[in-house]
Design an enzyme around this catalytic site. Structure first.
Site, PDB file in Angstrom:
ATOM      1  N   SER A 292       0.790  -1.211   0.000  1.00  0.00           N
ATOM      2  CA  SER A 292       0.000   0.000   0.000  1.00  0.00           C
ATOM      3  C   SER A 292       0.831   1.275   0.000  1.00  0.00           C
ATOM      4  O   SER A 292       1.307   1.687  -1.033  1.00  0.00           O
ATOM      5  CB  SER A 292      -0.985  -0.025   1.154  1.00  0.00           C
ATOM      6  OG  SER A 292      -2.198   0.543   0.734  1.00  0.00           O
ATOM      7  N   LYS A 317      -1.624  -4.141  -2.733  1.00  0.00           N
ATOM      8  CA  LYS A 317      -2.779  -3.608  -2.010  1.00  0.00           C
ATOM      9  C   LYS A 317      -3.027  -2.193  -2.514  1.00  0.00           C
ATOM     10  O   LYS A 317      -2.427  -1.245  -2.042  1.00  0.00           O
ATOM     11  CB  LYS A 317      -2.494  -3.633  -0.509  1.00  0.00           C
ATOM     12  CG  LYS A 317      -3.724  -3.672   0.397  1.00  0.00           C
ATOM     13  CD  LYS A 317      -4.514  -2.400   0.401  1.00  0.00           C
ATOM     14  CE  LYS A 317      -5.614  -2.425   1.457  1.00  0.00           C
ATOM     15  NZ  LYS A 317      -6.305  -1.130   1.545  1.00  0.00           N
ATOM     16  N   GLN A 321      -9.923   2.492   1.809  1.00  0.00           N
ATOM     17  CA  GLN A 321     -11.085   2.223   2.657  1.00  0.00           C
ATOM     18  C   GLN A 321     -11.504   3.469   3.446  1.00  0.00           C
ATOM     19  O   GLN A 321     -10.666   4.308   3.777  1.00  0.00           O
ATOM     20  CB  GLN A 321     -10.798   1.089   3.656  1.00  0.00           C
ATOM     21  CG  GLN A 321     -10.801  -0.299   3.066  1.00  0.00           C
ATOM     22  CD  GLN A 321      -9.625  -0.554   2.156  1.00  0.00           C
ATOM     23  OE1 GLN A 321      -8.500  -0.173   2.441  1.00  0.00           O
ATOM     24  NE2 GLN A 321      -9.886  -1.217   1.041  1.00  0.00           N
TER      25      GLN A 321
END
Length: 390
Positions: A292, A317, A321
């Site tokens: 990420s 990733k 969210q």
């Protein structure tokens, strides 16, 4: 050669780590939902089960199960429902984890074993050593407990005492050591000057003050004559979006793209640098655990700073969210994947990762060697070789 660390923020709580590799989080209230007909259908099913089923039914638990079923249907591991009981436990963990003794521990042979005390932590100051086995805390045995249960015994409010009974290899009798709990700090940025005036910056995660300490350390290395830079984000699970953006900003020239975030309609928000860039070459070290925010950094250095990635394919990733409070008024929350991010060149990396420019796999013993050194680090050696030739 020298080694230094920079400490940042209080220790990350377990509640921030569970079920997450990297999450950009905000909290909102959601007022949209089912139509009246759909709600009537759900209510009627719940009512029929509650009234007709042979077993006694807990309506709250059944509702939570229904919500989890909807979430599971999405087949998205990063969209998660946290029920009221879970949030209550997390609140307790947030309190209990706010301070502690400062040790990295694991379960070995069913005993809580110290991997290492955190530098400058209460445990280090009290004399806790790697390989120590903690068998009791304040007279309460840790035998038979899970690692999480043992951690809860070790953590506690600042200033309280943890009276530990310890078995130490080579010592015949158990040791009794008292540690005074305190607020803990985690080192996320580590500095090192390698041979040839090559600076190395290891980032463990992207937390609140990581960018600040990264650039403080970068200035130190530059003042000491650094001519090239290695940024090591191996096994870095990610962290905060604004943190990685702030780390990257001065490294890229003004107007260069850092990252793009895209919603389901295809609308993109782009983050641009307003920095001056750096005159020296940059290499990024990655492995399968680079996720990420680490991938954002690797992608930006590659696409916008002509940097080189050395190591292994990253985790993959590439989603964002947000966390919403439910309307249940019980503290339950729903974390939903709302967007995906792309590299400056527009590459989608989710479930694909970022391929290194130069693939270098470590020998098997490197991953299990607790005393990893530059001499056995083939990825680092390759990065140094590249920079010496540049």
């Amino acid at each position: 050669m020298f080694f230094r660390g920079r400490t940042v923020i209080m220790i990350v709580t377990l509640s921030m780590m569970i079920g997450s590799v990297f999450t950009f989080t905000v909290v909102n209230m959601n007022t949209t939902g089912f139509t009246n007909v759909e709600l009537k259908k759900i209510s009627s099913v719940i009512g029929m089960i509650e009234e007709e089923h042979y077993n006694q039914v807990d309506k709250t638990k059944m509702l939570d199960a229904a919500i989890r079923g909807m979430v599971d249907w999405l087949e998205d591991p990063y969209t998660v429902y946290y029920d009221a009981e879970h949030m209550k436990q997390m609140d307790e963990l947030n309190y209990r984890f706010s301070s502690g003794i400062g040790t990295e521990i694991a379960m070995e042979e069913n005993r809580v074993t110290v991997i290492s005390p955190v530098k400058n932590s209460p445990s280090e100051q009290a004399g806790i050593q790697a390989r120590d086995q903690i068998i009791s805390v304040n007279g309460e045995s840790l035998e038979g407990l899970s690692l999480k249960e043992a951690v809860l015994k070790l953590r506690g409010p600042k200033g309280t005492h943890a009276n530990l009974e310890i078995i130490r290899p080579g010592v015949t009798e158990p040791l009794k050591i008292t540690v005074v709990r305190n607020n803990l700090e985690v080192e996320t940025v580590h500095l090192e000057m390698l041979e040839g005036n090559i600076g190395k910056m290891k980032i463990d995660q992207f937390s609140q003050y990581t960018a600040q300490h990264f650039h403080e350390g970068l200035r130190e290395l530059e003042d000491e004559g650094m001519q090239s830079l290695i940024i090591d984000v191996r096994s870095n699970p990610g962290g905060l979006l604004n943190s990685v953006v702030d780390v990257l900003n001065p490294l890229l020239e003004n107007g260069k793209l850092i990252v793009q975030v895209e919603d389901k309609e295809g609308n993109r928000k782009q983050f641009f640098s307003d920095g001056n860039g750096k005159p020296y070459p940059i290499v990024v070290l990655t492995n399968h655990g680079s996720a990420s925010a680490s991938e954002i950094l690797a992608g930006a250095i590659k696409d916008s700073a002509d940097g080189i990635i050395v190591g292994e394919n990253t985790f993959g990733k590439g989603t964002v969210q947000k966390t919403f409070l439910t309307a249940g008024e019980d503290g339950s929350q729903l974390k939903i994947t709302t967007e995906r991010w792309l590299t400056p060149a527009g590459r989608v990396i989710h479930e694909k990762g970022i391929e290194p420019d130069i693939l270098v796999e470590q020998p098997l013993f490197f991953a299990t060697n607790s005393l990893e050194s530059n001499h056995s680090d083939l990825q680092l050696q390759k990065a140094v070789e590249i920079l010496k030739q540049s």
